[in-house]
Design an enzyme around this catalytic site. Sequence first.
Site, PDB file in Angstrom:
ATOM      1  N   THR A  23       0.934  -0.679   0.131  1.00 24.80           N
ATOM      2  CA  THR A  23       0.014  -0.064  -0.035  1.00 24.80           C
ATOM      3  C   THR A  23       0.779   0.914  -0.391  1.00 24.80           C
ATOM      4  O   THR A  23       0.510   2.053  -0.243  1.00 24.80           O
ATOM      5  CB  THR A  23      -0.937  -0.281   1.024  1.00 24.80           C
ATOM      6  N   GLN A  68       1.754 -13.610  -0.411  1.00 22.23           N
ATOM      7  CA  GLN A  68       0.295 -13.317  -1.529  1.00 22.23           C
ATOM      8  C   GLN A  68      -0.019 -12.433  -1.903  1.00 22.23           C
ATOM      9  O   GLN A  68      -1.017 -12.750  -3.261  1.00 22.23           O
ATOM     10  CB  GLN A  68      -1.364 -13.549   0.060  1.00 22.23           C
ATOM     11  N   ASP A 125       2.065  -8.689  -7.579  1.00 22.75           N
ATOM     12  CA  ASP A 125       2.043  -7.373  -7.927  1.00 22.75           C
ATOM     13  C   ASP A 125       3.923  -7.833  -8.315  1.00 22.75           C
ATOM     14  O   ASP A 125       4.708  -7.136  -8.927  1.00 22.75           O
ATOM     15  CB  ASP A 125       2.626  -6.079  -7.203  1.00 22.75           C
ATOM     16  N   HIS A 184       0.002 -16.782  -4.105  1.00 24.75           N
ATOM     17  CA  HIS A 184      -0.784 -16.607  -4.836  1.00 24.75           C
ATOM     18  C   HIS A 184      -1.077 -15.643  -7.085  1.00 24.75           C
ATOM     19  O   HIS A 184      -1.593 -15.804  -7.381  1.00 24.75           O
ATOM     20  CB  HIS A 184      -2.169 -15.481  -4.889  1.00 24.75           C
ATOM     21  N   CYS A 244      -5.294 -23.073 -23.799  1.00 16.42           N
ATOM     22  CA  CYS A 244      -3.969 -23.400 -24.438  1.00 16.42           C
ATOM     23  C   CYS A 244      -2.799 -23.693 -23.705  1.00 16.42           C
ATOM     24  O   CYS A 244      -1.866 -24.138 -23.539  1.00 16.42           O
ATOM     25  CB  CYS A 244      -3.381 -23.003 -25.946  1.00 16.42           C
ATOM     26  N   SER A 261      -0.824  -8.654   6.313  1.00 12.84           N
ATOM     27  CA  SER A 261      -2.007  -9.100   5.690  1.00 12.84           C
ATOM     28  C   SER A 261      -2.925  -9.239   6.720  1.00 12.84           C
ATOM     29  O   SER A 261      -2.115  -9.207   8.309  1.00 12.84           O
ATOM     30  CB  SER A 261      -1.324 -10.517   6.130  1.00 12.84           C
ATOM     31  N   SER A 262      -4.057  -9.484   6.393  1.00 13.42           N
ATOM     32  CA  SER A 262      -5.498  -9.221   7.862  1.00 13.42           C
ATOM     33  C   SER A 262      -5.537 -11.046   8.078  1.00 13.42           C
ATOM     34  O   SER A 262      -6.230 -11.650   9.339  1.00 13.42           O
ATOM     35  CB  SER A 262      -6.823  -9.135   6.799  1.00 13.42           C
TER      36      SER A 262
HETATM   37  N1  APR Z   1       1.622  -0.900   7.191  1.00 10.86           N
HETATM   38  C1  APR Z   1       0.739  -1.800   7.759  1.00 10.86           C
HETATM   39  N2  APR Z   1      -0.518  -3.053   7.757  1.00 10.86           N
HETATM   40  C2  APR Z   1      -0.831  -2.698   6.959  1.00 10.86           C
HETATM   41  C3  APR Z   1      -0.187  -1.299   5.527  1.00 10.86           C
HETATM   42  C4  APR Z   1       1.213  -0.410   6.542  1.00 10.86           C
HETATM   43  N3  APR Z   1       0.991  -0.086   5.253  1.00 10.86           N
HETATM   44  N4  APR Z   1      -1.201  -1.168   4.791  1.00 10.86           N
HETATM   45  C5  APR Z   1      -2.216  -1.983   4.451  1.00 10.86           C
HETATM   46  N5  APR Z   1      -2.219  -3.093   6.495  1.00 10.86           N
HETATM   47  C6  APR Z   1      -2.742  -3.730   6.433  1.00 10.86           C
HETATM   48  C7  APR Z   1      -4.502  -3.476   6.785  1.00 10.86           C
HETATM   49  O1  APR Z   1      -4.441  -3.410   7.925  1.00 10.86           O
HETATM   50  C8  APR Z   1      -4.418  -4.915   6.126  1.00 10.86           C
HETATM   51  O2  APR Z   1      -5.175  -5.717   7.601  1.00 10.86           O
HETATM   52  O3  APR Z   1      -2.411  -4.975   5.679  1.00 10.86           O
HETATM   53  C9  APR Z   1      -3.872  -5.794   5.505  1.00 10.86           C
HETATM   54  C10 APR Z   1      -4.344  -6.383   4.319  1.00 10.86           C
HETATM   55  O4  APR Z   1      -5.149  -7.004   4.235  1.00 10.86           O
HETATM   56  P1  APR Z   1      -5.962  -7.694   3.203  1.00 10.86           P
HETATM   57  O5  APR Z   1      -6.670  -6.391   2.471  1.00 10.86           O
HETATM   58  O6  APR Z   1      -6.842  -8.612   3.686  1.00 10.86           O
HETATM   59  O7  APR Z   1      -5.167  -8.393   2.306  1.00 10.86           O
HETATM   60  P2  APR Z   1      -3.942  -9.752   2.104  1.00 10.86           P
HETATM   61  O8  APR Z   1      -4.070 -10.475   3.159  1.00 10.86           O
HETATM   62  O9  APR Z   1      -2.730 -10.113   1.467  1.00 10.86           O
HETATM   63  O10 APR Z   1      -5.241 -10.762   1.191  1.00 10.86           O
HETATM   64  C11 APR Z   1      -5.323 -11.764   1.135  1.00 10.86           C
HETATM   65  O11 APR Z   1      -7.141 -12.321  -0.501  1.00 10.86           O
HETATM   66  O12 APR Z   1      -7.765 -11.506  -2.383  1.00 10.86           O
HETATM   67  C12 APR Z   1      -7.433 -12.426  -1.824  1.00 10.86           C
HETATM   68  O13 APR Z   1      -5.450 -13.192  -2.809  1.00 10.86           O
HETATM   69  C13 APR Z   1      -6.068 -11.687  -2.254  1.00 10.86           C
HETATM   70  O14 APR Z   1      -3.595 -12.285  -1.924  1.00 10.86           O
HETATM   71  C14 APR Z   1      -5.152 -11.918  -1.558  1.00 10.86           C
HETATM   72  C15 APR Z   1      -5.355 -12.405  -0.029  1.00 10.86           C
END
Ligand code: APR
Length: 242
Positions: A22, A96, A99, A114, A125, A181-182
């Site tokens: 992000t 995950q 990019d 992913h 194909c 990651s969440s």
């Molecule tokens: N610093 C710390 N945490 C951050 C920052 C940052 N700069 N920016 C975002 N976050 C946190 C958010 O608070 C959120 O909890 O990163 C987390 C991202 O969580 P998701 O948006 O759920 O992304 P992710 O966990 O990677 O999702 C997993 O879901 O849809 C699928 O394939 C997709 O790979 C993805 C998977």
Amino acid sequence: MIIDLIKNANHLVVFTGAGMSTESGLPDFRSANSGLWTKEKKAYLSSTEALNTHVQEFVAFYRERVLGIQQFKPHKGHYILANWEKKGRLKRIITQNVDGFHEAAGNKKVDELHGTLQKLHCEACGEVFSSEKYLDQEYKCKCGGILRPSIVLFGEMLPEKPFLQAEEAAIQSDVFIVLGSSLTVSPANQFPLIAKQTGAKLVIVNGEKTDFDKIADIVIHRQIGEVLEEWDKAIGLGTDIG
Ligand code: APR
């Protein structure tokens, strides 16, 4: 505590999610108001069903995301992790993210659970193309099949090789750090658990709480970029990205 863990780790493994990118400008999925799945309610497009029944909408959505990975670049945090690998401090990244920013910053040992948005392949194909084709408004293969991003869509199996390599890395790790990651999507979210269950110290750096915070040894609810810069200085690597 955390600096000693990183300094003295024999097998440090980092696990990243969309929160790692992000600060490069790419939206994550579930952050309130900005996540792709919360703000734009587009999760239904990340499916083979959408690919087969709403191909124009599917391609338009993924064209936007391909544009994003062309426009935005790895940030200092990505380069710090690349330097840690180069200096032997970091053994592997399990990501995950699709990019390609870890490899673009210089990491070689990366398991992309992913898949990648850098490539397309033909549904019929299997031929592989650069995802730039989506920017040329092309999504038909010469065989007549549809070109789709080489990412894992909801409901699809994860690629076997990265999965097995990630499992091995989680088991071998003595320090396992989650960045951004969440931890809501399985089976990817099982790797921090496997690491913890096989004796690793588990560290979670995330902007918001996760369901895995309660099993972690250290939880840091702060921005990844600034945390990595602090750690990088504290362990004396002081990555300079020029
Ligand atoms: N610093 C710390 N945490 C951050 C920052 C940052 N700069 N920016 C975002 N976050 C946190 C958010 O608070 C959120 O909890 O990163 C987390 C991202 O969580 P998701 O948006 O759920 O992304 P992710 O966990 O990677 O999702 C997993 O879901 O849809 C699928 O394939 C997709 O790979 C993805 C998977």
